[in-house]
Motif scaffolding. Sequence first.
Motif, PDB file in Angstrom:
ATOM      1  N   ASP A 213      27.680  36.876  45.721  1.00  0.00           N
ATOM      2  CA  ASP A 213      29.037  37.296  46.003  1.00  0.00           C
ATOM      3  C   ASP A 213      29.972  36.326  45.285  1.00  0.00           C
ATOM      4  N   VAL A 214      30.671  36.844  44.276  1.00  0.00           N
ATOM      5  CA  VAL A 214      31.559  35.992  43.475  1.00  0.00           C
ATOM      6  C   VAL A 214      33.024  36.378  43.688  1.00  0.00           C
ATOM      7  N   SER A 215      33.323  36.928  44.835  1.00  0.00           N
ATOM      8  CA  SER A 215      34.678  37.420  45.117  1.00  0.00           C
ATOM      9  C   SER A 215      35.745  36.368  44.851  1.00  0.00           C
ATOM     10  N   ARG A 216      35.521  35.154  45.345  1.00  0.00           N
ATOM     11  CA  ARG A 216      36.522  34.102  45.174  1.00  0.00           C
ATOM     12  C   ARG A 216      36.695  33.706  43.712  1.00  0.00           C
ATOM     13  N   ARG A 217      35.654  33.877  42.926  1.00  0.00           N
ATOM     14  CA  ARG A 217      35.705  33.459  41.524  1.00  0.00           C
ATOM     15  C   ARG A 217      36.303  34.521  40.609  1.00  0.00           C
ATOM     16  N   VAL A 218      36.463  35.751  41.105  1.00  0.00           N
ATOM     17  CA  VAL A 218      37.040  36.811  40.263  1.00  0.00           C
ATOM     18  C   VAL A 218      38.413  37.265  40.744  1.00  0.00           C
ATOM     19  N   ALA A 219      38.780  36.931  41.990  1.00  0.00           N
ATOM     20  CA  ALA A 219      39.973  37.513  42.609  1.00  0.00           C
ATOM     21  C   ALA A 219      41.261  37.220  41.858  1.00  0.00           C
ATOM     22  N   ARG A 220      41.343  36.071  41.179  1.00  0.00           N
ATOM     23  CA  ARG A 220      42.603  35.739  40.492  1.00  0.00           C
ATOM     24  C   ARG A 220      42.910  36.713  39.347  1.00  0.00           C
ATOM     25  N   THR A 221      41.921  37.505  38.949  1.00  0.00           N
ATOM     26  CA  THR A 221      42.148  38.541  37.934  1.00  0.00           C
ATOM     27  C   THR A 221      43.402  39.346  38.262  1.00  0.00           C
ATOM     28  N   TRP A 222      43.544  39.725  39.543  1.00  0.00           N
ATOM     29  CA  TRP A 222      44.620  40.641  39.910  1.00  0.00           C
ATOM     30  C   TRP A 222      45.969  39.952  40.031  1.00  0.00           C
ATOM     31  N   MET A 223      45.992  38.668  40.340  1.00  0.00           N
ATOM     32  CA  MET A 223      47.262  37.939  40.312  1.00  0.00           C
ATOM     33  C   MET A 223      47.770  37.829  38.875  1.00  0.00           C
ATOM     34  N   ILE A 224      46.848  37.594  37.941  1.00  0.00           N
ATOM     35  CA  ILE A 224      47.228  37.525  36.531  1.00  0.00           C
ATOM     36  C   ILE A 224      47.732  38.891  36.068  1.00  0.00           C
ATOM     37  N   CYS A 225      47.017  39.946  36.451  1.00  0.00           N
ATOM     38  CA  CYS A 225      47.440  41.294  36.070  1.00  0.00           C
ATOM     39  C   CYS A 225      48.820  41.620  36.643  1.00  0.00           C
ATOM     40  N   ALA A 226      49.043  41.235  37.905  1.00  0.00           N
ATOM     41  CA  ALA A 226      50.338  41.510  38.524  1.00  0.00           C
ATOM     42  C   ALA A 226      51.466  40.838  37.756  1.00  0.00           C
ATOM     43  N   GLY A 227      51.257  39.586  37.376  1.00  0.00           N
ATOM     44  CA  GLY A 227      52.272  38.872  36.607  1.00  0.00           C
ATOM     45  C   GLY A 227      52.525  39.506  35.257  1.00  0.00           C
ATOM     46  N   ARG A 228      51.462  39.948  34.612  1.00  0.00           N
ATOM     47  CA  ARG A 228      51.611  40.572  33.301  1.00  0.00           C
ATOM     48  C   ARG A 228      52.300  41.927  33.397  1.00  0.00           C
ATOM     49  N   VAL A 229      51.995  42.672  34.458  1.00  0.00           N
ATOM     50  CA  VAL A 229      52.634  43.979  34.632  1.00  0.00           C
ATOM     51  C   VAL A 229      54.134  43.807  34.829  1.00  0.00           C
ATOM     52  N   VAL A 230      54.529  42.884  35.697  1.00  0.00           N
ATOM     53  CA  VAL A 230      55.955  42.651  35.946  1.00  0.00           C
ATOM     54  C   VAL A 230      56.659  42.235  34.653  1.00  0.00           C
ATOM     55  N   LYS A 231      56.056  41.310  33.925  1.00  0.00           N
ATOM     56  CA  LYS A 231      56.663  40.838  32.675  1.00  0.00           C
ATOM     57  C   LYS A 231      56.778  41.969  31.661  1.00  0.00           C
ATOM     58  N   ALA A 232      55.688  42.746  31.530  1.00  0.00           N
ATOM     59  CA  ALA A 232      55.694  43.828  30.545  1.00  0.00           C
ATOM     60  C   ALA A 232      56.728  44.896  30.894  1.00  0.00           C
ATOM     61  N   PHE A 233      56.823  45.241  32.179  1.00  0.00           N
ATOM     62  CA  PHE A 233      57.775  46.274  32.572  1.00  0.00           C
ATOM     63  C   PHE A 233      59.217  45.810  32.388  1.00  0.00           C
ATOM     64  N   LEU A 234      59.437  44.513  32.505  1.00  0.00           N
ATOM     65  CA  LEU A 234      60.788  43.986  32.321  1.00  0.00           C
ATOM     66  C   LEU A 234      61.160  43.825  30.853  1.00  0.00           C
TER      67      LEU A 234
END
Length: 283
Positions: A213-234
């Motif tokens: 179970d590598v949940s903790r080691r992969v979860a930051r993927t979505w925080m990075i994606c969220a930041g990129r989505v906000v930046k790209a949409f702006l």
Amino acid sequence: MIVPDISQDAVAVADHYDELDPVYRRLWGDHVHHGLWTTGRETAGEAVEALVDAVADRLELMPGQACVDIGCGYGSTVRRLAAGRGVRVTGFTLSHEQARYAAARHVPEVDIQVRDWLDNGLADSSAEAAWSIESSEHMVDKSRFFAEANRVLSPGGRFVVCAWLAEAGAAGWKVRHLLEPICREGRLPSMGTREEYEAMAAAAGFTVTGYEDVSRRVARTWMICAGRVVKAFLLDPETRRLGLGARNGIFVLSIPRLILAYRSGAMRYGIFTLSKVAENGRN
């Protein structure tokens, strides 16, 4: 098994990746899967390649082996392993856009096919290793997904599956507000638990030789994606137009759900290492 209230099929999956192709590549790059962090200092690019290398290490790949990538996306994994591990790879994707991108970056010993894995056309015992990085979630018939992998692999062959998994016995609110919408918005016909995956693998003729179970080691993927989505949409009108105008643009809503699903434990990320029973009964 978590099943969305609107059924999904291979056509819907293909449409999702074809339509959102430019958005995925602008926001995340050539790999359409999570990153795997060890030190926490890796870049996103290093993390996604680390996940590929973790899969290859579990497969114990040897030069010259015939391999299968089930759900190969843009072909980045097959190119990395063909070049770095010296293997021959047949990759399967449902997306014509992904296959077109991969074809423009062709490398020797790699064959990318636009075809449903559940009807793959490969001969029995024709591969020595196979992997699925976040594609089993898109399979309409997960039992058949495992059965086809077992059929195609030679005796003793290894199969590694990286999968989004549902928490066993998830509370009702987690199912209603996180897991079911994630399946619906991400075009996942279903999401299974670790126990369900292991049961299906065993029924198909595999022995489970490892699970992490590598949940903790992969979860930051979505925080990075969220930041990129906000930046790209702006800042990027083209990405904003593509995302907001797409039929499948609703997947953006799943990003905060995925962040919360990991933090609450509703969703897990597991890596299974499986082995097909050899003719002498050994793995």
